[in-house]
Design an enzyme around this catalytic site. Structure first.
Site, short mmCIF file in Angstrom:
data_model
loop_
_atom_site.label_atom_id
_atom_site.label_comp_id
_atom_site.label_asym_id
_atom_site.label_seq_id
_atom_site.Cartn_x
_atom_site.Cartn_y
_atom_site.Cartn_z
N GLY A 189 0.79 -1.10 -0.01
CA GLY A 189 0.22 0.22 0.05
C GLY A 189 1.01 1.32 -0.27
O GLY A 189 1.64 1.74 0.66
N SER A 190 0.45 1.78 -1.24
CA SER A 190 1.73 3.25 -0.76
C SER A 190 1.40 4.15 -2.41
O SER A 190 0.02 4.03 -2.69
CB SER A 190 2.96 2.68 -1.38
OG SER A 190 3.12 1.77 -2.20
N ARG A 191 2.16 5.13 -2.71
CA ARG A 191 2.01 6.37 -3.69
C ARG A 191 3.62 5.81 -4.32
O ARG A 191 4.67 6.08 -3.78
CB ARG A 191 1.04 7.35 -3.62
CG ARG A 191 1.49 8.35 -3.81
CD ARG A 191 0.38 9.32 -2.90
NE ARG A 191 1.63 11.17 -3.36
CZ ARG A 191 1.20 12.03 -2.93
NH1 ARG A 191 0.42 11.59 -1.60
NH2 ARG A 191 2.42 12.65 -2.49
#
Length: 232
Positions: A189-191
Protein backbone atom coordinates in the site's frame (compact mmCIF):
# COMPACT_ATOMS: atom_id res chain seq x y z
CA UNK A 1 -3.85 -26.40 -27.27
CA UNK A 2 -3.70 -28.73 -24.22
CA UNK A 3 -5.64 -28.11 -21.01
CA UNK A 4 -2.31 -27.64 -19.20
CA UNK A 5 -1.21 -24.97 -21.69
CA UNK A 6 -4.56 -23.19 -21.32
CA UNK A 7 -4.27 -23.12 -17.54
CA UNK A 8 -0.65 -21.92 -17.70
CA UNK A 9 -1.58 -19.14 -20.12
CA UNK A 10 -4.36 -17.89 -17.86
CA UNK A 11 -2.20 -17.65 -14.72
CA UNK A 12 -0.67 -14.31 -13.77
CA UNK A 13 3.06 -14.52 -12.98
CA UNK A 14 4.18 -13.75 -9.42
CA UNK A 15 7.17 -11.48 -8.89
CA UNK A 16 10.11 -13.19 -7.21
CA UNK A 17 10.04 -10.56 -4.43
CA UNK A 18 6.94 -12.32 -3.16
CA UNK A 19 8.45 -15.81 -2.93
CA UNK A 20 9.74 -15.47 0.68
CA UNK A 21 6.32 -14.29 1.88
CA UNK A 22 4.56 -17.11 0.04
CA UNK A 23 6.89 -19.63 1.67
CA UNK A 24 6.12 -18.13 5.08
CA UNK A 25 2.42 -18.38 4.32
CA UNK A 26 2.72 -22.01 3.25
CA UNK A 27 4.71 -22.79 6.39
CA UNK A 28 1.90 -21.24 8.41
CA UNK A 29 -0.66 -23.38 6.60
CA UNK A 30 1.36 -26.52 7.32
CA UNK A 31 1.91 -25.60 10.94
CA UNK A 32 -1.67 -24.62 11.72
CA UNK A 33 -3.06 -27.71 10.00
CA UNK A 34 -1.79 -29.75 12.98
CA UNK A 35 -3.06 -27.27 15.58
CA UNK A 36 -6.23 -25.56 14.37
CA UNK A 37 -8.08 -26.22 11.08
CA UNK A 38 -9.77 -22.81 11.29
CA UNK A 39 -6.40 -21.04 11.63
CA UNK A 40 -5.08 -23.14 8.74
CA UNK A 41 -7.89 -21.80 6.55
CA UNK A 42 -7.02 -18.24 7.57
CA UNK A 43 -3.39 -18.93 6.65
CA UNK A 44 -4.54 -20.26 3.26
CA UNK A 45 -6.54 -17.07 2.60
CA UNK A 46 -3.58 -14.90 3.60
CA UNK A 47 -1.23 -16.90 1.36
CA UNK A 48 -3.59 -16.56 -1.60
CA UNK A 49 -3.77 -12.81 -0.99
CA UNK A 50 0.05 -12.62 -0.90
CA UNK A 51 0.17 -14.35 -4.31
CA UNK A 52 -2.38 -11.81 -5.57
CA UNK A 53 -0.48 -8.85 -4.12
CA UNK A 54 2.82 -9.82 -5.76
CA UNK A 55 1.29 -10.50 -9.17
CA UNK A 56 3.41 -9.34 -12.06
CA UNK A 57 1.18 -9.22 -15.14
CA UNK A 58 2.21 -8.25 -18.64
CA UNK A 59 1.22 -4.78 -19.79
CA UNK A 60 0.90 -3.30 -23.27
CA UNK A 61 2.78 0.00 -23.15
CA UNK A 62 2.31 2.73 -25.77
CA UNK A 63 5.68 3.77 -27.21
CA UNK A 64 5.88 7.26 -28.65
CA UNK A 65 8.28 10.20 -28.39
CA UNK A 66 7.56 12.28 -25.29
CA UNK A 67 4.88 10.03 -23.86
CA UNK A 68 4.47 9.64 -20.07
CA UNK A 69 2.72 6.54 -18.73
CA UNK A 70 1.59 5.74 -15.22
CA UNK A 71 4.38 4.19 -13.13
CA UNK A 72 1.83 2.67 -10.76
CA UNK A 73 -1.53 0.92 -10.77
CA UNK A 74 -4.21 2.70 -8.80
CA UNK A 75 -6.00 6.02 -8.65
CA UNK A 76 -4.80 9.50 -9.62
CA UNK A 77 -5.10 11.05 -6.17
CA UNK A 78 -3.52 14.49 -6.65
CA UNK A 79 -2.29 16.87 -9.31
CA UNK A 80 -0.38 19.93 -8.10
CA UNK A 81 2.31 22.46 -8.90
CA UNK A 82 5.07 21.99 -6.32
CA UNK A 83 8.82 22.17 -5.87
CA UNK A 84 10.68 18.97 -6.83
CA UNK A 85 12.10 16.65 -4.14
CA UNK A 86 14.97 18.49 -2.48
CA UNK A 87 17.10 15.33 -2.27
CA UNK A 88 17.42 15.24 -6.07
CA UNK A 89 19.05 18.69 -6.21
CA UNK A 90 16.87 19.71 -9.15
CA UNK A 91 16.36 23.42 -9.91
CA UNK A 92 14.22 25.01 -7.18
CA UNK A 93 11.42 25.77 -9.62
CA UNK A 94 7.84 24.46 -9.50
CA UNK A 95 7.09 21.27 -11.39
CA UNK A 96 3.84 19.50 -12.16
CA UNK A 97 3.31 16.56 -9.79
CA UNK A 98 0.92 13.71 -10.63
CA UNK A 99 0.33 11.29 -7.74
CA UNK A 100 -0.99 7.75 -8.17
CA UNK A 101 -2.18 6.00 -5.01
CA UNK A 102 -1.95 2.20 -4.79
CA UNK A 103 -4.25 0.35 -2.41
CA UNK A 104 -3.28 -3.06 -1.03
CA UNK A 105 -5.38 -4.61 -3.80
CA UNK A 106 -3.53 -2.95 -6.70
CA UNK A 107 -0.58 -4.40 -8.59
CA UNK A 108 2.54 -3.02 -6.85
CA UNK A 109 5.21 -3.59 -9.52
CA UNK A 110 6.36 -0.14 -10.70
CA UNK A 111 7.26 0.76 -14.29
CA UNK A 112 9.23 3.60 -15.85
CA UNK A 113 6.99 6.53 -16.82
CA UNK A 114 9.35 7.73 -19.58
CA UNK A 115 12.31 6.70 -21.68
CA UNK A 116 15.54 8.23 -20.47
CA UNK A 117 18.76 7.88 -18.51
CA UNK A 118 18.82 7.65 -14.72
CA UNK A 119 20.69 10.71 -13.50
CA UNK A 120 20.31 10.21 -9.75
CA UNK A 121 18.71 7.91 -7.19
CA UNK A 122 18.14 9.20 -3.65
CA UNK A 123 16.67 7.19 -0.78
CA UNK A 124 15.24 9.17 2.15
CA UNK A 125 14.14 7.54 5.42
CA UNK A 126 11.04 8.99 6.96
CA UNK A 127 7.61 8.53 8.49
CA UNK A 128 4.70 6.34 7.39
CA UNK A 129 1.74 8.69 7.04
CA UNK A 130 -1.22 7.66 4.91
CA UNK A 131 0.13 7.84 1.34
CA UNK A 132 -2.99 9.69 0.20
CA UNK A 133 -2.04 12.72 2.30
CA UNK A 134 -0.16 15.56 0.61
CA UNK A 135 2.46 15.65 3.38
CA UNK A 136 3.48 12.07 2.52
CA UNK A 137 5.51 13.46 -0.42
CA UNK A 138 7.77 15.31 1.99
CA UNK A 139 7.71 13.37 5.24
CA UNK A 140 7.34 9.68 4.33
CA UNK A 141 10.07 7.19 3.56
CA UNK A 142 10.71 7.45 -0.17
CA UNK A 143 13.01 6.63 -3.07
CA UNK A 144 13.41 9.37 -5.68
CA UNK A 145 14.74 8.83 -9.20
CA UNK A 146 15.68 11.66 -11.58
CA UNK A 147 15.52 10.83 -15.30
CA UNK A 148 17.12 12.76 -18.15
CA UNK A 149 14.92 12.77 -21.25
CA UNK A 150 15.15 14.62 -24.58
CA UNK A 151 12.33 16.82 -23.28
CA UNK A 152 13.81 17.74 -19.92
CA UNK A 153 14.19 16.28 -16.46
CA UNK A 154 11.50 14.02 -15.04
CA UNK A 155 11.40 12.53 -11.54
CA UNK A 156 9.52 9.52 -10.20
CA UNK A 157 9.26 8.98 -6.45
CA UNK A 158 8.27 5.76 -4.68
CA UNK A 159 6.59 6.66 -1.38
CA UNK A 160 5.95 4.25 1.47
CA UNK A 161 2.44 4.34 2.87
CA UNK A 162 0.70 3.72 6.16
CA UNK A 163 1.58 0.00 6.27
CA UNK A 164 4.33 -0.11 3.64
CA UNK A 165 7.69 -0.98 5.11
CA UNK A 166 9.85 -1.78 2.13
CA UNK A 167 10.74 0.07 -1.07
CA UNK A 168 12.68 -1.82 -3.71
CA UNK A 169 14.29 -0.68 -6.95
CA UNK A 170 16.29 -2.67 -9.48
CA UNK A 171 18.02 0.11 -11.40
CA UNK A 172 21.22 2.12 -10.91
CA UNK A 173 22.45 5.61 -11.71
CA UNK A 174 23.59 5.81 -15.32
CA UNK A 175 21.20 3.11 -16.52
CA UNK A 176 19.15 3.68 -19.65
CA UNK A 177 15.52 2.77 -19.18
CA UNK A 178 12.60 2.57 -21.57
CA UNK A 179 9.04 3.59 -20.91
CA UNK A 180 7.12 0.71 -19.36
CA UNK A 181 10.19 -1.14 -18.05
CA UNK A 182 9.82 -2.58 -14.56
CA UNK A 183 12.06 -0.75 -12.11
CA UNK A 184 10.79 -1.38 -8.59
CA UNK A 185 8.12 -2.42 -6.12
CA UNK A 186 6.68 -1.21 -2.81
CA UNK A 187 4.95 -3.32 -0.20
CA UNK A 188 2.18 -2.97 1.03
CA UNK A 189 0.00 0.00 0.00
CA UNK A 190 1.76 3.16 -1.15
CA UNK A 191 2.04 5.94 -3.76
CA UNK A 192 4.13 7.10 -6.68
CA UNK A 193 4.67 10.73 -7.64
CA UNK A 194 5.73 11.80 -11.13
CA UNK A 195 7.30 15.25 -11.50
CA UNK A 196 7.02 16.83 -14.95
CA UNK A 197 8.12 20.18 -16.40
CA UNK A 198 5.60 22.89 -15.63
CA UNK A 199 3.13 23.33 -18.46
CA UNK A 200 3.22 19.70 -19.59
CA UNK A 201 -0.19 18.84 -21.12
CA UNK A 202 -1.96 16.25 -18.96
CA UNK A 203 -4.13 13.39 -20.18
CA UNK A 204 -5.67 12.41 -16.82
CA UNK A 205 -7.71 13.95 -14.01
CA UNK A 206 -7.93 13.46 -10.26
CA UNK A 207 -9.99 10.39 -9.41
CA UNK A 208 -9.21 8.56 -12.63
CA UNK A 209 -8.06 4.94 -12.44
CA UNK A 210 -4.61 4.27 -13.88
CA UNK A 211 -3.15 1.04 -15.22
CA UNK A 212 0.58 0.73 -14.65
CA UNK A 213 2.59 0.97 -17.85
CA UNK A 214 -0.51 1.58 -19.99
CA UNK A 215 -2.42 4.71 -18.93
CA UNK A 216 -1.00 7.84 -20.57
CA UNK A 217 -0.54 10.58 -17.96
CA UNK A 218 0.87 13.32 -20.17
CA UNK A 219 2.89 14.28 -23.25
CA UNK A 220 6.23 15.98 -22.77
CA UNK A 221 6.52 17.14 -26.35
CA UNK A 222 7.76 15.99 -29.69
CA UNK A 223 5.82 15.60 -32.86
CA UNK A 224 2.88 13.19 -32.58
CA UNK A 225 3.71 10.05 -34.51
CA UNK A 226 2.09 6.75 -35.23
CA UNK A 227 1.91 5.11 -31.85
CA UNK A 228 3.51 1.70 -31.37
CA UNK A 229 3.10 -0.71 -28.50
CA UNK A 230 5.20 -3.23 -26.61
CA UNK A 231 3.99 -6.00 -24.32
CA UNK A 232 6.15 -7.07 -21.39
Amino acid sequence: MSILSSIKGSLTPIHRAGYPFILIGLAGVAGFSFISPSMAWIAIIVTVWICYFFRNPSRTTPVEDGIVVSPAEGRVSMIAEVLPPRELALPAEPMLRVSVFMSIFDCHVNRAPVTGRIRQIAYTPGRFFNAELDKASEHNERNAIALETPHGLVAVVQIAGLIARRIEHWVAEGDDIEVGDRFGLIRFGSRLDVYLPLGTPLCVAVGQSAIVGETVLARLGGEPAKRQYKTA
